[in-house]
Design an enzyme around this catalytic site. Structure first.
Site, mmCIF file in Angstrom:
data_model
loop_
_atom_site.group_PDB
_atom_site.id
_atom_site.type_symbol
_atom_site.label_atom_id
_atom_site.label_comp_id
_atom_site.label_asym_id
_atom_site.label_seq_id
_atom_site.Cartn_x
_atom_site.Cartn_y
_atom_site.Cartn_z
ATOM 1 N N CYS A 1 -13.946 -7.464 -2.491
ATOM 2 C CA CYS A 1 -14.187 -8.904 -2.431
ATOM 3 C C CYS A 1 -14.429 -9.435 -3.842
ATOM 4 C CB CYS A 1 -15.406 -9.168 -1.556
ATOM 5 S SG CYS A 1 -15.882 -10.885 -1.516
ATOM 6 N N HIS B 1 0.072 -1.894 -9.440
ATOM 7 C CA HIS B 1 -1.189 -1.172 -9.691
ATOM 8 C C HIS B 1 -1.658 -0.323 -8.522
ATOM 9 C CE1 HIS B 1 -4.252 -4.030 -7.776
ATOM 10 N NE2 HIS B 1 -3.174 -4.777 -7.773
ATOM 11 N N SER C 1 3.567 -3.946 -5.309
ATOM 12 C CA SER C 1 2.707 -4.201 -6.461
ATOM 13 C C SER C 1 2.589 -2.934 -7.303
ATOM 14 C CB SER C 1 1.324 -4.631 -5.956
ATOM 15 O OG SER C 1 0.472 -4.844 -7.039
ATOM 16 N N GLN D 1 0.805 -1.233 0.000
ATOM 17 C CA GLN D 1 0.000 0.000 0.000
ATOM 18 C C GLN D 1 0.830 1.271 0.000
ATOM 19 O OE1 GLN D 1 -3.201 0.737 -0.447
ATOM 20 N NE2 GLN D 1 -3.875 -1.360 -0.732
ATOM 21 N N THR E 1 8.242 -16.218 -19.299
ATOM 22 C CA THR E 1 8.609 -15.059 -20.125
ATOM 23 C C THR E 1 8.090 -13.771 -19.481
ATOM 24 O OG1 THR E 1 8.495 -16.477 -22.049
ATOM 25 C CG2 THR E 1 8.439 -14.098 -22.461
HETATM 26 N N1 PMP Z 1 -1.278 -6.986 -0.262
HETATM 27 C C1 PMP Z 1 -1.923 -5.841 -0.028
HETATM 28 C C2 PMP Z 1 -1.635 -5.085 1.233
HETATM 29 C C3 PMP Z 1 -2.842 -5.350 -0.950
HETATM 30 O O1 PMP Z 1 -3.486 -4.204 -0.709
HETATM 31 C C4 PMP Z 1 -3.088 -6.089 -2.132
HETATM 32 C C5 PMP Z 1 -4.108 -5.608 -3.139
HETATM 33 N N2 PMP Z 1 -5.393 -5.500 -2.610
HETATM 34 C C6 PMP Z 1 -2.386 -7.272 -2.331
HETATM 35 C C7 PMP Z 1 -1.493 -7.688 -1.380
HETATM 36 C C8 PMP Z 1 -2.563 -8.075 -3.597
HETATM 37 O O2 PMP Z 1 -1.958 -7.367 -4.656
HETATM 38 P P1 PMP Z 1 -2.028 -7.811 -6.167
HETATM 39 O O3 PMP Z 1 -3.333 -7.344 -6.670
HETATM 40 O O4 PMP Z 1 -0.870 -7.118 -6.813
HETATM 41 O O5 PMP Z 1 -1.878 -9.281 -6.231
#
Ligand code: PMP
Length: 380
Positions: free
Chosen positions: A325, A202, A200, A182, A238
């Protein structure tokens, strides 16, 4: 005009909108005609692909304050988290793994499936893993191979004292994993004190489907996928070059943007004051502890979260309940339940989360719509 542009998007903790820098970097890869980039190929296009992957690795290393060689690209935080937990489960089957009770499902599921090996560390009423609770859980479970505690909770925004917790884990002979998804980049890896860090793309304005596991030299190297030896054999398959390019560009832009967090924090705090004026009984979760600047998580037991989410959506405002969810239904927040909140509080919780493109006017409009909806409900 893109009709989504009319919407007010305040759900960055689920996924942030793509940053223009990330889109440009991806388009450079995606618009290549008549050839494909495979970073393992020897020819010119292979070399071009390799260059893009390694540039992204440098960009990630700069934001995270780590060495480029510590970074393994993955498909995202779920994969990185799974790789670490599986590694320790398989390599040390006799030892226990400790995880906090408010981890993301990509970690918590291991406790549900393997309760004998993966144990929970309780959180206090503020959502914090206290040093005492970790000490106590370590003592209860004998030999421990790994402790995993997230940096910033994805529902509440509450920030754990990772350096202190990592020190305790190390004292007990365990390695430490931190899911920093986060708020990646807020603390350099060295200061976090973790042996493994998950991030991550996104959540930071990069594309979905890219992420990384950052591993310190600690004698353990989790392997996520076996196969053709990509990513030094730690994550075969890949590489998704376009996604990695976008990920790198997003993290570079994030590094330049860090100072904006303080503005977002002010807007968030002002918004919470306004919410309290509208409904003095509202509960702001984590209000009195360290929280990230961009998340506000609150409960108003007189409303039904699902109805409020739909009503706001009709008005063009996208927020969420705590966790996105997969079934699309609203369940009571497991994070709040772990903090000891009642079902009423846990099932009425809503989250507003901001990020790189949020404007003050977005918050003002949300507040205006919110006030109208609450007034309408109170008249019923
Ligand atoms: N860990 C946390 C703290 C997250 O907020 C999220 C996304 N909700 C994830 C893991 C999972 O991330 P990803 O969508 O990249 O698999």
């Amino acid at each position: 005009m893109n009709k989504n542009a009319q919407k007010i998007y305040l759900d960055y903790s689920a996924s942030a909108p793509l940053r223009p820098e990330a889109r440009d970097a991806m388009m450079e890869v995606l618009s290549l005609e008549g050839a494909a980039l495979n970073a393992s190929s020897i020819h010119t296009y292979g070399q071009q692909g390799r260059k893009i992957v390694e540039r992204a690795r440098d960009q990630v290393a700069r934001l995270m304050g780590c060495d480029r060689n510590q970074i393994t690209f993955t498909s995202g935080a779920t994969e990185s988290n799974n790789a670490v937990l599986r590694h320790f489960m398989e390599k040390f089957p006799e030892d226990k793994i400790l995880i906090s009770a408010t981890e993301h499902p990509s970690i918590l599921e291991f406790h549900k499936r393997y309760p004998d090996q993966v144990k929970l560390i309780p959180v206090d009423e503020n959502g914090l893993v206290t040093p005492e609770a970790l000490e106590q859980t370590c003592k209860e479970h004998g030999k421990i191979s790994l402790v995993s505690v997230m940096l910033c909770n994805n529902e509440s925004g509450i920030i754990q004292d990772i350096p202190a917790l990592a020190e305790i884990a190390h004292k007990h002979g365990a390695l430490f994993h931190c899911d920093a998804t986060q708020i990646a980049g807020c603390l350099p890896i060295e200061e976090l004190g973790a042996d493994f860090v998950t991030i991550s793309s996104h959540k930071l304005g990069g594309p979905q489907g890219a992420g990384a596991l950052i591993t310190k030299i600690c004698g353990q190297e989790p392997v996520s996928q076996l196969g053709g030896g990509q990513e030094k054999g730690l994550r075969a398959g890949t590489e998704n070059i376009a996604a990695i390019a976008g990920f790198g560009a997003a993290l570079e832009a994030t590094a330049k943007d860090m100072a904006r967090n303080e503005t977002l924090r002010r807007w968030r705090d002002d918004m919470e004051s306004a919410l309290k004026e509208i409904s003095p009984e509202i509960i702001i979760h984590g209000e009195n502890v360290k929280r990230c600047a961009t998340i506000s998580f609150f409960s108003l037991t007189s409303i039904k979260a699902q109805n409020m989410l739909m009503a706001l959506d009709i008005e063009g405002i996208c927020i969420s309940n705590g966790s996105a969810c997969s079934s699309g239904t609203v369940k009571p927040s497991a994070v709040l339940k772990a903090m000891g909140c009642s079902d009423d509080i846990a099932s009425s919780a809503l989250r507003v989360s901001m990020g790189w493109a949020t404007q003050k006017s977005d918050i003002d409009t949300f507040l205006k719509v919110w006030e109208n909806l609450i007034e309408r409900q109170n008249r019923k």
